[in-house]
Design a protein around this motif. Structure first.
Motif, PDB file in Angstrom:
ATOM      1  N   GLY A   1       0.784  -1.228   0.000  1.00  0.00           N
ATOM      2  CA  GLY A   1       0.000   0.000   0.000  1.00  0.00           C
ATOM      3  C   GLY A   1       0.816   1.279   0.000  1.00  0.00           C
ATOM      4  N   HIS A   2       2.035   1.253   0.548  1.00  0.00           N
ATOM      5  CA  HIS A   2       2.804   2.505   0.611  1.00  0.00           C
ATOM      6  C   HIS A   2       3.307   2.948  -0.771  1.00  0.00           C
ATOM      7  CE1 HIS A   2       6.138  -0.479   1.093  1.00  0.00           C
ATOM      8  NE2 HIS A   2       6.804   0.401   0.344  1.00  0.00           N
ATOM      9  N   ARG A   3       3.108   2.129  -1.787  1.00  0.00           N
ATOM     10  CA  ARG A   3       3.467   2.521  -3.155  1.00  0.00           C
ATOM     11  C   ARG A   3       2.267   3.059  -3.939  1.00  0.00           C
ATOM     12  NH1 ARG A   3       8.807   3.428  -3.480  1.00  0.00           N
ATOM     13  NH2 ARG A   3       9.986   1.723  -2.510  1.00  0.00           N
ATOM     14  N   THR A   4       1.154   3.292  -3.252  1.00  0.00           N
ATOM     15  CA  THR A   4      -0.077   3.683  -3.934  1.00  0.00           C
ATOM     16  C   THR A   4       0.088   4.944  -4.770  1.00  0.00           C
ATOM     17  OG1 THR A   4      -1.471   2.622  -2.274  1.00  0.00           O
ATOM     18  CG2 THR A   4      -2.481   4.367  -3.567  1.00  0.00           C
ATOM     19  N   HIS A   5       0.696   5.980  -4.210  1.00  0.00           N
ATOM     20  CA  HIS A   5       0.829   7.242  -4.953  1.00  0.00           C
ATOM     21  C   HIS A   5       1.688   7.065  -6.196  1.00  0.00           C
ATOM     22  CE1 HIS A   5      -1.066  10.384  -2.382  1.00  0.00           C
ATOM     23  NE2 HIS A   5      -0.990   9.410  -1.486  1.00  0.00           N
ATOM     24  N   GLU A   6       2.769   6.309  -6.096  1.00  0.00           N
ATOM     25  CA  GLU A   6       3.632   6.094  -7.259  1.00  0.00           C
ATOM     26  C   GLU A   6       2.905   5.324  -8.356  1.00  0.00           C
ATOM     27  OE1 GLU A   6       7.879   4.933  -6.225  1.00  0.00           O
ATOM     28  OE2 GLU A   6       6.864   4.744  -4.290  1.00  0.00           O
TER      29      GLU A   6
ATOM     30  N   ALA B   1      -2.653  -2.355  -7.020  1.00  0.00           N
ATOM     31  CA  ALA B   1      -2.379  -3.216  -8.169  1.00  0.00           C
ATOM     32  C   ALA B   1      -2.767  -2.521  -9.460  1.00  0.00           C
ATOM     33  CB  ALA B   1      -3.149  -4.535  -8.033  1.00  0.00           C
ATOM     34  N   LEU B   2      -2.152  -2.957 -10.541  1.00  0.00           N
ATOM     35  CA  LEU B   2      -2.559  -2.580 -11.891  1.00  0.00           C
ATOM     36  C   LEU B   2      -2.903  -3.853 -12.650  1.00  0.00           C
ATOM     37  CD1 LEU B   2      -0.099   0.193 -13.160  1.00  0.00           C
ATOM     38  CD2 LEU B   2      -2.472   0.448 -12.450  1.00  0.00           C
ATOM     39  N   ASP B   3      -4.078  -3.864 -13.262  1.00  0.00           N
ATOM     40  CA  ASP B   3      -4.467  -4.937 -14.164  1.00  0.00           C
ATOM     41  C   ASP B   3      -4.366  -4.410 -15.590  1.00  0.00           C
ATOM     42  OD1 ASP B   3      -5.178  -6.632 -12.023  1.00  0.00           O
ATOM     43  OD2 ASP B   3      -7.150  -5.681 -11.897  1.00  0.00           O
ATOM     44  N   LEU B   4      -3.931  -5.258 -16.507  1.00  0.00           N
ATOM     45  CA  LEU B   4      -3.769  -4.781 -17.872  1.00  0.00           C
ATOM     46  C   LEU B   4      -4.033  -5.875 -18.884  1.00  0.00           C
ATOM     47  CD1 LEU B   4      -0.730  -5.608 -19.388  1.00  0.00           C
ATOM     48  CD2 LEU B   4      -0.058  -4.629 -17.196  1.00  0.00           C
ATOM     49  N   ALA B   5      -4.499  -5.455 -20.054  1.00  0.00           N
ATOM     50  CA  ALA B   5      -4.643  -6.327 -21.211  1.00  0.00           C
ATOM     51  C   ALA B   5      -4.213  -5.530 -22.434  1.00  0.00           C
ATOM     52  CB  ALA B   5      -6.082  -6.812 -21.364  1.00  0.00           C
ATOM     53  N   PHE B   6      -3.375  -6.158 -23.254  1.00  0.00           N
ATOM     54  CA  PHE B   6      -2.815  -5.475 -24.425  1.00  0.00           C
ATOM     55  C   PHE B   6      -2.917  -6.395 -25.627  1.00  0.00           C
ATOM     56  CE2 PHE B   6       1.131  -4.716 -27.003  1.00  0.00           C
ATOM     57  CZ  PHE B   6       0.703  -3.539 -27.601  1.00  0.00           C
ATOM     58  N   LEU B   7      -3.523  -5.896 -26.687  1.00  0.00           N
ATOM     59  CA  LEU B   7      -3.619  -6.643 -27.938  1.00  0.00           C
ATOM     60  C   LEU B   7      -2.311  -6.477 -28.705  1.00  0.00           C
ATOM     61  CD1 LEU B   7      -7.276  -5.805 -29.001  1.00  0.00           C
ATOM     62  CD2 LEU B   7      -6.352  -8.109 -28.667  1.00  0.00           C
ATOM     63  N   GLY B   8      -1.325  -7.267 -28.298  1.00  0.00           N
ATOM     64  CA  GLY B   8      -0.007  -7.195 -28.909  1.00  0.00           C
ATOM     65  C   GLY B   8       0.924  -8.186 -28.250  1.00  0.00           C
TER      66      GLY B   8
ATOM     67  N   ASP C   1       8.323  -0.669 -14.287  1.00  0.00           N
ATOM     68  CA  ASP C   1       9.479  -1.401 -13.780  1.00  0.00           C
ATOM     69  C   ASP C   1      10.338  -0.555 -12.851  1.00  0.00           C
ATOM     70  OD1 ASP C   1       8.737  -3.659 -15.254  1.00  0.00           O
ATOM     71  OD2 ASP C   1       9.775  -2.931 -17.036  1.00  0.00           O
ATOM     72  N   ARG C   2      10.060   0.734 -12.793  1.00  0.00           N
ATOM     73  CA  ARG C   2      10.830   1.618 -11.908  1.00  0.00           C
ATOM     74  C   ARG C   2      10.192   1.780 -10.535  1.00  0.00           C
ATOM     75  NH1 ARG C   2      10.986   4.531 -16.877  1.00  0.00           N
ATOM     76  NH2 ARG C   2       9.698   6.242 -16.101  1.00  0.00           N
ATOM     77  N   ILE C   3       9.090   1.081 -10.288  1.00  0.00           N
ATOM     78  CA  ILE C   3       8.436   1.136  -8.980  1.00  0.00           C
ATOM     79  C   ILE C   3       8.867  -0.089  -8.177  1.00  0.00           C
ATOM     80  CG2 ILE C   3       6.245   1.288  -7.748  1.00  0.00           C
ATOM     81  CD1 ILE C   3       4.982   2.383 -10.305  1.00  0.00           C
ATOM     82  N   ASP C   4       9.501   0.148  -7.045  1.00  0.00           N
ATOM     83  CA  ASP C   4      10.084  -0.935  -6.248  1.00  0.00           C
ATOM     84  C   ASP C   4       9.037  -1.660  -5.390  1.00  0.00           C
ATOM     85  OD1 ASP C   4      12.630  -0.399  -7.211  1.00  0.00           O
ATOM     86  OD2 ASP C   4      13.052   1.068  -5.634  1.00  0.00           O
TER      87      ASP C   4
END
Length: 435
Positions: free
Chosen positions: A213-218, A251-258, A271-274
């Motif tokens: 949770g402490h990464r929420t803002h990032e 969390a981030l959920d994602l779907a990409f047509l590729g 990838d820059r979020i620890d």
């Protein structure tokens, strides 16, 4: 009305109050929603549906079709609840980029069949939601930013009208009814089968990334940056979650047509979020699309609310990020835009949506006290944020009205079609347009 009356006109199972199995058969998917129905009929085929509708019309009763029980409003007093689970036809025609499915088919079945050919339908996050109910309400898909609402891909409906007569409805055969069924709800005819376009999905990349949770803002800032320039092929959902007996997470959920390489290049910012707890991104088979969010596949009690957001400015960020979400389990923001914001040629009443984001609020609610508490928290968010007041029909919740899903002009047209096609209100949707 007696059991023998009903059984004399349909071949499927008929259940009345007091019968063994009636209580279970009448339940909504959301177990916190009470459904006080007069009877449950499990149709054997489309002929059963036609016979039941004719019977209801003569008896002065109403029929509400509910394939899987999702999206129930509880407004079912005195209604015959029609279950269409046995209408299970699934036909995929890859050379035509077309699928035909019966009214009882769920999205997981379609995706499994279409995925073998590198194709997909415009499914949402859950594989157990019925194709028919979802599509009649518009249907917000992982791929709607690219292809529009699921309803926009429908090419034909097989229906039983309020007079009990079968018909095949297309843009040419009955343009008014075709328009209404493509996102206006189930008020106008009982759909027994749908034919819809499939879309190429030779490669699909997706998954969930989770942080403490402490990464929420990032994570939120990354979400805002990525969605500001996202191609239509990419859909991102931001989630604050607080599971029972677990610490706050984001969390981030994602779907990409590729491809995976293309997806990772687009999302390098993440990838820059620890402190990543879990990263389940990767190639996704179309048949496994439901694994991205791993939605529950069994009925449970809960309360949801959806609002369309006019933006995500810094004031919205304070409201969304800086207060505890309890008693909610999830506060989710879905990126819209793309084809959803465009006026597509021949589209139904579900769109376009000018709003760039959708807010989805969910809480577990097994008791009346928790229903009230969850509802109060949802109301607080809606009051603090800039919401447009319009809601997608497919995400309406108990107590809301169909008119909230459409423009005033489209609501008027839907009501005219309803009065012309079903003047005695034999057919009743979960959220009727005349209410």
């Amino acid at each position: 009305m007696t059991d023998s009356d009903m059984r004399s006109v349909v071949d499927g199972r008929v259940l009345l109050p007091g019968d063994d199995g009636f209580e279970q058969a009448s339940k909504a998917w959301n177990l916190s929603v009470e459904q006080p129905v007069a009877a449950v009929v499990e149709a054997r085929d489309a002929g059963d549906v036609a016979a039941l509708v004719r019977y209801a019309g003569k008896a002065g009763l109403s029929v509400s079709a509910q394939p899987s029980g999702h999206g129930a409003s509880g407004d079912t007093e005195g209604v015959i609840l029609l279950r269409t689970g046995r209408l299970g036809e699934v036909e995929v025609r890859p050379e035509e980029l077309l699928a035909r499915v019966g009214a009882g088919v769920r999205w997981g079945e379609v995706l499994a069949a279409a995925g073998k050919h590198g194709l997909t339908g415009l499914a949402g996050s859950s594989p157990v939601v019925s194709v028919t109910g979802y599509t009649l309400g518009g249907g917000l898909s992982w791929f709607s930013r690219k292809h529009g609402f699921a309803a926009d891909s429908v090419r034909a409906f097989d229906v039983i009208g309020a007079d009990g007569e079968p018909a095949r409805v297309t843009a040419d055969s009955d343009p008014d009814l075709f328009w209404a069924l493509r996102g206006g709800g189930g008020d106008f005819a009982v759909v027994t089968a749908i034919e819809f376009e499939l879309h190429p999905a030779p490669a699909l990349y997706g998954g969930r990334i989770m942080w403490p949770g402490h990464r929420t803002h990032e994570v939120f800032e990354a979400f805002r940056e990525l969605t500001a320039e996202a191609p239509d092929e990419l859909t991102l959902w931001f989630n604050r979650v607080r599971f029972p007996q677990a610490p706050p997470m984001v969390a981030l959920d994602l779907a990409f047509l590729g491809t995976e390489d293309e997806g990772r290049a687009l999302l390098g910012r993440l990838d820059r979020i620890d402190d990543v707890i879990a990263d389940k991104r990767g190639d996704v088979a179309v048949a496994d699309l439901g694994d991205i969010t791993a939605d529950p596949t069994d009925p449970a009690p809960g309360r949801s609310r959806a609002e369309l957001l006019t933006g995500l400015d810094d004031a919205a960020a304070v409201t969304l990020l800086d207060s505890p979400i309890e008693p909610l389990v999830a506060v989710q923001i879905r990126h819209l835009g793309g084809a959803l914001a465009r006026q597509l040629t021949g589209a139904g009443p579900a769109g376009p949506l000018a709003e760039p984001y959708l807010l989805y609020l969910f809480g577990i609610a097994p008791t009346p006290e928790l229903v009230a508490a969850v509802g109060a928290k949802q109301g607080w968010y809606a009051g603090e944020l800039d919401v447009s007041g319009r809601k997608p029909y497919t995400l309406l919740a108990p107590g809301e009205r169909a008119a909230e899903a459409f423009t005033e002009e489209d609501t008027g047209r839907l009501r005219q079609i309803k009065r012309a096609r079903d003047p005695h209100n034999v057919l009743r949707a979960n959220f009727p347009v005349l209410a």
